[in-house]
Design an enzyme around this catalytic site. Structure first.
Site, short mmCIF file in Angstrom:
data_model
loop_
_atom_site.label_atom_id
_atom_site.label_comp_id
_atom_site.label_asym_id
_atom_site.label_seq_id
_atom_site.Cartn_x
_atom_site.Cartn_y
_atom_site.Cartn_z
NE ARG A 231 59.77 -49.23 26.19
CZ ARG A 231 60.34 -50.27 26.80
NH1 ARG A 231 59.70 -50.90 27.77
NH2 ARG A 231 61.55 -50.67 26.45
CD GLU A 260 59.04 -45.97 32.61
OE1 GLU A 260 57.88 -46.33 32.49
OE2 GLU A 260 60.00 -46.74 32.47
CG HIS A 282 60.36 -50.13 33.32
ND1 HIS A 282 60.03 -49.25 32.34
CD2 HIS A 282 60.73 -51.27 32.68
CE1 HIS A 282 60.20 -49.81 31.16
NE2 HIS A 282 60.62 -51.05 31.34
#
Ligand SMILES: NC(=O)c1ccc[n+]([C@@H]2O[C@H](COP(=O)([O-])OP(=O)(O)OC[C@H]3O[C@@H](n4cnc5c(N)ncnc54)[C@H](O)[C@@H]3O)[C@@H](O)[C@H]2O)c1
Length: 316
Positions: A231, A260, A282
């Site tokens: 993360r 993001e 991602h």
């Protein structure tokens, strides 16, 4: 009225298994919403939803308040750091995730990023395209010490894969005993020792506070490569950008960035850092196998709740 299930995960039912049809066959009315979860755009979809198959965007108390009929939040993936679990608990609303469904995919992507950073793959590609065949000397994994932070499902797989390259592997995980780590062929160390001893560090823990901050970065080995498929919130991106600019760290390779979900542009995207950073969108979990497995797990949880049963993998 058929029960409405909201889907905000971008890859739901895009693999080999048609989980969308499983829900429709069970009489579900499926609606899709934006993955960023911004409330103004989701509000009307949440108002009638009975279950929510959710992506990585934030799920706050306001989202939950906007969904009076909601009986399940099924996180499509592992991380639940973006979900206000306390607010869900106050409403007696189960939150599930899909543990293990994407571990192999994320571990493989981690190895891809790690090797790309170590062997300067993207830099070499850009060089060749501009006619530059210059090379820089690097090292082999068998000479390097790799620090794994978070020895859960993904961290373990990464460690196992790296042991095949002959690396020395050290790991920090306060919830895994030293004996268990040693049994896995890994040396247990503190988070500080990870900084001091590692040539490469890979993050595999839940996102909450920025563990990788200015102080920790100062303790790092000169030239460290940092890999993050966990993360963005684990990293103080301004402090990291500075450490990269000063060449205290040699590279950062990540599948996650603070920007993001549409937030302010990350300082790590500065053009001056392009030769030291590698980013992927991602996508670590975006294999057919993982998409099928996450989709089936989330769908099974929804079908259980619609039948009035307790779903598996409740996290709150
Ligand atoms: N990039 C992606 O698409 C993607 C996909 C899946 C998972 N992830 C992220 O990867 C991370 C790991 O996933 P997993 O499936 O291995 O989870 P997991 O729950 O199996 O393992 C997480 C481990 O982190 C450890 N941990 C918790 N706090 C820690 C701390 N302060 N320091 C060190 N270790 C700590 C836990 O004890 C646990 O062993 C999660 O944060 C998840 O959000 C990212």
């Amino acid at each position: 009225m058929p029960p409405t299930v909201l889907v905000t995960s971008r890859s739901f039912s895009s693999g080999d298994v048609d989980v969308r049809s499983q829900l429709i066959a069970a009489g579900v009315h499926l609606v899709t919403g934006p993955t960023h979860h911004r409330l103004p755009e989701l509000q009307h979809l949440l108002s009638g939803a009975v279950a929510w198959i959710a992506g990585t965007g934030p799920i706050t108390a306001s989202h939950i308040d906007a969904a009076p009929s909601l009986r399940l939040i099924a996180r499509y993936g592992v991380g639940v750091d973006s979900v206000d679990l306390e607010a869900a608990r106050r409403r007696n609303l189960p939150v599930t995730n899909t543990p293990g469904a994407n571990s192999a995919a994320v571990a493989e992507h981690t190895i891809a990023l790690l090797l790309a950073a170590l062997r300067m793959v993207t830099l070499g590609d850009r060089g060749v395209r501009s006619g530059d065949w210059g090379v820089s000397r690097t090292r082999e994994l068998r000479s390097l010490t790799i620090g794994i932070v978070g020895f859960g499902r993904i961290g373990r797989r990464v460690a196992r894969a790296l042991s095949g390259f002959g690396s020395t592997i050290i790991a920090h995980d306060p919830l895994v005993s030293g004996a268990e780590l040693r049994e896995a062929g890994v040396q247990p160390v503190s988070f500080g020792e990870v900084a001091a001893r590692s040539d490469i560090v890979s993050l595999h823990l839940p996102g909450n506070e920025p563990l990788v901050d200015r102080a920790w970065l100062r303790e790092c080995h000169q030239g460290l490569i940092l890999v993050n498929t966990a993360r963005a919130s684990l990293v103080d991106e301004s402090a990291l950008a500075l450490a990269l600019a000063e060449r205290h760290l040699s590279a950062y390779a990540a599948d996650t960035l603070s920007s993001e979900n549409g937030d302010e542009r990350s300082p790590l995207l500065a053009e001056s850092l392009q030769d030291r950073t590698i980013f992927t969108p991602h996508c670590a979990a975006q294999t057919i196998e993982a998409v099928d497995s996450m989709g089936q797990s989330a769908t099974t949880a929804v079908l259980a709740v619609l039948r009035g049963d307790e779903p598996a993998n409740v996290v709150n």
